[in-house]
Scaffold this motif. Sequence first.
Motif, short mmCIF file in Angstrom:
data_model
loop_
_atom_site.label_atom_id
_atom_site.label_comp_id
_atom_site.label_asym_id
_atom_site.label_seq_id
_atom_site.Cartn_x
_atom_site.Cartn_y
_atom_site.Cartn_z
N VAL A 10 72.10 -50.10 103.44
CA VAL A 10 70.85 -49.02 103.65
C VAL A 10 69.99 -48.93 102.31
N LEU A 11 70.73 -49.08 101.23
CA LEU A 11 70.08 -49.24 99.77
C LEU A 11 68.88 -50.11 99.71
N VAL A 12 69.50 -51.34 100.04
CA VAL A 12 68.55 -52.59 100.04
C VAL A 12 67.42 -52.36 101.06
N GLN A 13 67.48 -51.76 102.15
CA GLN A 13 66.59 -52.12 103.07
C GLN A 13 65.45 -50.65 102.72
N THR A 14 66.06 -49.55 102.34
CA THR A 14 65.26 -48.59 102.21
C THR A 14 65.07 -48.32 100.84
N GLY A 15 65.56 -48.72 99.62
CA GLY A 15 65.24 -48.57 98.28
C GLY A 15 65.37 -47.18 97.99
N SER A 16 65.99 -46.22 98.71
CA SER A 16 66.15 -45.15 98.18
C SER A 16 67.69 -44.49 98.00
N VAL A 17 67.83 -43.88 96.96
CA VAL A 17 68.99 -43.33 96.54
C VAL A 17 69.38 -42.12 97.52
N LEU A 18 68.21 -41.48 98.19
CA LEU A 18 68.37 -40.16 98.89
C LEU A 18 68.84 -40.58 100.42
N TRP A 19 68.29 -41.92 100.87
CA TRP A 19 68.85 -42.60 102.12
C TRP A 19 70.38 -42.85 101.97
N LEU A 20 70.54 -43.30 100.67
CA LEU A 20 71.98 -43.87 100.58
C LEU A 20 72.93 -42.74 100.56
N THR A 21 72.52 -41.46 100.16
CA THR A 21 73.50 -40.34 100.12
C THR A 21 73.31 -39.66 101.57
N ALA A 22 72.22 -39.88 102.29
CA ALA A 22 72.41 -39.45 103.43
C ALA A 22 73.20 -40.32 104.52
N PHE A 23 73.28 -41.45 104.36
CA PHE A 23 74.34 -42.33 104.73
C PHE A 23 75.75 -41.81 104.58
N GLY A 24 76.10 -41.57 103.26
CA GLY A 24 77.44 -40.98 102.94
C GLY A 24 77.65 -39.81 103.49
N ALA A 25 76.73 -38.82 103.51
CA ALA A 25 76.84 -37.43 103.96
C ALA A 25 77.38 -37.58 105.43
N LEU A 26 76.31 -38.56 106.34
CA LEU A 26 76.72 -38.38 107.83
C LEU A 26 78.20 -39.06 108.09
N GLN A 27 78.95 -39.47 107.24
CA GLN A 27 80.30 -39.87 107.32
C GLN A 27 81.13 -38.67 107.54
N PHE A 28 80.85 -37.60 107.17
CA PHE A 28 81.64 -36.39 107.04
C PHE A 28 81.13 -35.15 107.77
N VAL A 29 80.17 -35.71 108.82
CA VAL A 29 79.38 -34.51 109.70
C VAL A 29 80.67 -33.77 110.39
N GLY A 30 81.86 -34.48 110.81
CA GLY A 30 82.79 -33.97 111.61
C GLY A 30 83.73 -33.05 111.04
N THR A 31 83.59 -33.11 109.85
CA THR A 31 84.47 -31.94 108.84
C THR A 31 85.00 -30.75 109.53
N LEU A 32 83.99 -29.99 110.13
CA LEU A 32 84.09 -28.86 110.51
C LEU A 32 84.96 -28.77 111.81
N ALA A 33 85.21 -30.03 112.61
CA ALA A 33 85.92 -30.08 113.65
C ALA A 33 87.38 -30.42 113.36
N SER A 34 87.84 -30.76 112.13
CA SER A 34 88.87 -31.36 111.74
C SER A 34 89.99 -30.28 112.14
N PRO A 35 89.87 -29.09 112.09
CA PRO A 35 90.99 -27.95 112.31
C PRO A 35 91.20 -28.15 113.92
N LEU A 36 90.22 -28.14 114.71
CA LEU A 36 90.23 -28.34 116.11
C LEU A 36 91.13 -29.80 116.52
N LEU A 37 90.91 -30.77 115.84
CA LEU A 37 91.63 -32.20 116.12
C LEU A 37 93.09 -31.73 115.68
N GLY A 38 93.32 -31.08 114.52
CA GLY A 38 94.48 -30.70 114.04
C GLY A 38 95.39 -29.99 114.84
N THR A 39 94.66 -28.99 115.60
CA THR A 39 95.55 -28.20 116.70
C THR A 39 95.85 -29.07 118.03
#
Length: 393
Positions: A10-39
Amino acid sequence: METLILGWYVLVQTGSVLWLTAFGALQFVGTLASPLLGTLADRLGLRRVLASMRFAYAALAGVILLLAATGRLSPGAVLAVAGVAGLLRPSDIGMRTALVGATVPPQHLMAAMGISRTSMDSAKVAGALAGAGVVAAFGMVVAYAAITAIHLGGALLTLRADSGRHLPVAPVPGQAPAAPPSPWRELREGLAYIWHTPVLLAAMAVAALVNLTAFPLSGGLMPYIARDVFHLDQRGLGWLVASFAGGALAGSVLMGMVGGRLRPARTMLWGCGLWYLCLLGFVHARQPGLAMVLLAAAGAAQSISMLALSMLLLRGSDQRFRGRIMGARMLAIYPLPLGLLLAGALIPRIGYAWTAHAMLATGVLLAAAIAWAWRDALWRADAPGNLRAVPPA
């Protein structure tokens, strides 16, 4: 392997640190669902839920493999797959930790946690080096064929673990069995249990803090740091990531050996402070070799602190709530994507060094505030959170 390979792509193709951090952030979008999975894991069994998640990882890796093989891979496709995987992946560590807690006797829990963490950290070392080397030598298709096979192997091995299900309570003769409570009620009970248990609430606060201010510098921002700060290629990125993971591996081994003789709450706080100190040195380092040494030290401190935190959660909670509590623990990861996006927005404006200093200073001040606010639960030697699992010799 996936995080390193796709982050660099992503960094090489876009050249943008913002796109890189967006990729990193998307890996945690399900955090809010974690308690439901725990239940859900408390109801169906940790093994079933964890294995299903890993079969899903294999399917998503197969999508990347297919796109790469047909020449249709793009940064947008990578972000889309990362978003879907991010619905599940934040819960993985919590489910695995809860499964260990449900399987291992209490007197062996710290050693078992160290072994579990050791397996994860050693995989990060090998994955960082192998991922960079395989892509550089053979390309994305071969790398993702290996990743897909590894996910399938992990799912099959998970099916051989103990189920982590609790034995049902025997019904009273002559009395109709009570209907199981709703998942939402179980979730509320788990969150209320954490809120009214000071040591659990303090541990959750520490977890949220380090995810906001420390993990972005040693994780999601690493491709940017490797390329734009140290001017390294993909192999250099692999060595930086492997240095942090190697230090974490050493910390895991150490905790597996002597962790039972330490006071968990104090160990968590001291490890957290040392982690911030090592990251500050890493930010000021200008030689890759010195940076790798400081990253290794930061990884060791991180591993010691987070293993002690996991011990606090497992030892301070009733077995009935472990799935829900470890699911709620994953809620503390939610600040990580926020920290990544904040760093991605600030670095182009004020620079990498100032952004890192602001994050680390915030982390140190808030960590001190947590230690003071919950000093009775975290610092007193006779507090339940500081009881040693193994008496000192």
